[in-house]
Design a protein around this motif. Structure first.
Motif: not given
Ligand code: ZN
Length: 404
Positions: A7-9, A46-51
């Protein structure tokens, strides 16, 4: 294997749930294919930037969508759900408009079940469905359907705007996520509404519905995380409500950014998400811990059945059931056959565990126990099987959602 968030790279991905190596669970096997199915890692990161929770491995889309055997028209309660979505969308967002002036695009339209309901209400419809056999079924049933993958390129080819764009889950299977989202922005009319139904990660965690995790589902959204994606493509959520379908789905409505104000119920759902910690890594870790406990409980039950000499059949052969069977390691040592209604799966075997699928109307006698893989249809299944319950047949539900 992805190294950046879909999603957010961001590169800040961390392993949250590991379901081991699993076959592509949508392909039930012919006898000649047994033991030859490839296995792929099934892991949620799990993406720490966008969850956003997501799989870190992508099965090629030609494998995933070429020949799937899921038919949305087969189960009655799903059909009722689709009718409700069509009626609610028109009534809530297009009140007073002549239905004939409204065109509907369904992405991943399957056998046309959703579009039939919009057609019945007087709308013009178009389906996009990559599976050849399924698209052919829809066309034969009078639902115009393109056998294609939806992406920005197809959106430009269509050169048409739709008041309603619908995507029930399938959009979120798509490998070409950003291209598909761009495409939706292109085909959505100025005042149009994109209705997106997705497995709600908060419900999956609350209900322990981990069997919704499989290779076809690349992304596991909450409202906060799907908003990251939509905002990136000039769109915004303005309404949402929960449905018990598939063990917890969100039906969210999206417009071009700034076109429609956020509803009170959307604000309320966002708050509930924030208050519960649904977007925190700890929630996923807790789910993984409870999944391991479910495995122990289920295996203990099935072993006891065997010890008591009981015959156990699986009820339903849903795609998601394969996640559970493979994760638990439950095969023909416990379950003789999977009993199914979908004729496309007749005579096939479950991927990984190789349990044969038989048709419900071909059964000579019921088993002692039905192990219900289609647990999300609990109410319908118990209602339809009163005669078996009266004869003492036991129904075991491996997952017991809170919301059912
Ligand atoms: Zn993300």
């Amino acid at each position: 294997m992805i190294s950046a968030c879909r999603v957010c790279d961001s590169n800040e991905l961390e392993l949250a749930i590991d379901l081991g190596q699993q076959p592509w669970c949508n392909h039930f096997l012919k006898e000649s294919e047994l033991g030859r199915e490839p296995f792929y890692p099934l892991r949620v990161v799990y993406c720490h930037a966008c969850s956003t929770a997501q799989l870190d491995y992508t099965v090629p889309k030609e494998v995933m969508f070429g020949d799937h055997t899921y038919l949305s028209g087969v189960t009655r309660s799903l059909s009722a759900h689709f009718r409700g979505v069509a009626e609610t969308t028109l009534a809530d967002y297009f009140a007073g408009r002549d239905a004939a002036s409204i065109s509907v695009l369904d992405i991943g339209s399957n056998d046309g079940t959703q579009l039939k309901h919009f057609q019945a209400l007087g709308c013009r419809v178009l389906g996009v469905e990559p599976s050849k056999a399924t698209a052919a079924l829809a066309n034969a049933a009078g639902v115009p359907t393109l056998q294609r993958y939806f992406n920005a390129e197809l959106a430009r080819e269509l050169d048409q705007r739709f008041q309603i764009v619908n995507a029930a889950g399938v959009f979120f299977h798509l490998e070409e996520l950003h291209s598909a989202a761009d495409g939706i922005g292109l085909v959505l009319a100025e005042d149009g509404v994109f209705v997106v139904q997705f497995l709600y990660m908060k419900s999956i965690a609350d209900n322990l519905a981990f069997d919704q995790i499989y290779h076809e589902h690349l992304l596991y959204y909450n409202l906060r995380t799907i908003e990251v994606l939509l905002n990136r493509h000039g769109m915004a959520l303005f309404d949402a409500y929960l449905s018990p379908i598939h063990g917890g789905s969100m039906i969210a409505s999206v417009a071009h950014a700034g076109r429609r104000p956020a509803s009170a119920r959307l604000e309320q759902l966002r708050r509930a998400e924030d208050d519960s910690g649904a977007n925190a890594l700890a929630t996923y870790r807790e789910l993984a811990r409870r999944m391991a406990l479910m495995k122990e409980t289920n295996l203990a039950y099935l072993r006891r059945c065997k010890d008591e000499g009981k015959v156990v059949f699986g009820m339903g052969a849903p795609v998601k059931g394969n996640t559970m069977l493979n994760y638990f390691g439950v095969g023909t040592q416990y379950i003789d056959v999977l009993v199914e209604k979908n004729p496309l799966r007749d005579g096939l075997y479950s991927p990984g565990m190789h349990i044969p699928v038989v048709m419900e109307d071909a059964l000579a006698a019921p088993p002692d126990v039905y192990y219900v893989l289609a647990w999300n249809f609990k109410r319908e299944i118990l209602a339809n099987n009163q005669h078996l319950l009266a004869r003492g047949v036991e129904f075991y539900f491996p997952v017991n959602p809170k919301e059912a």
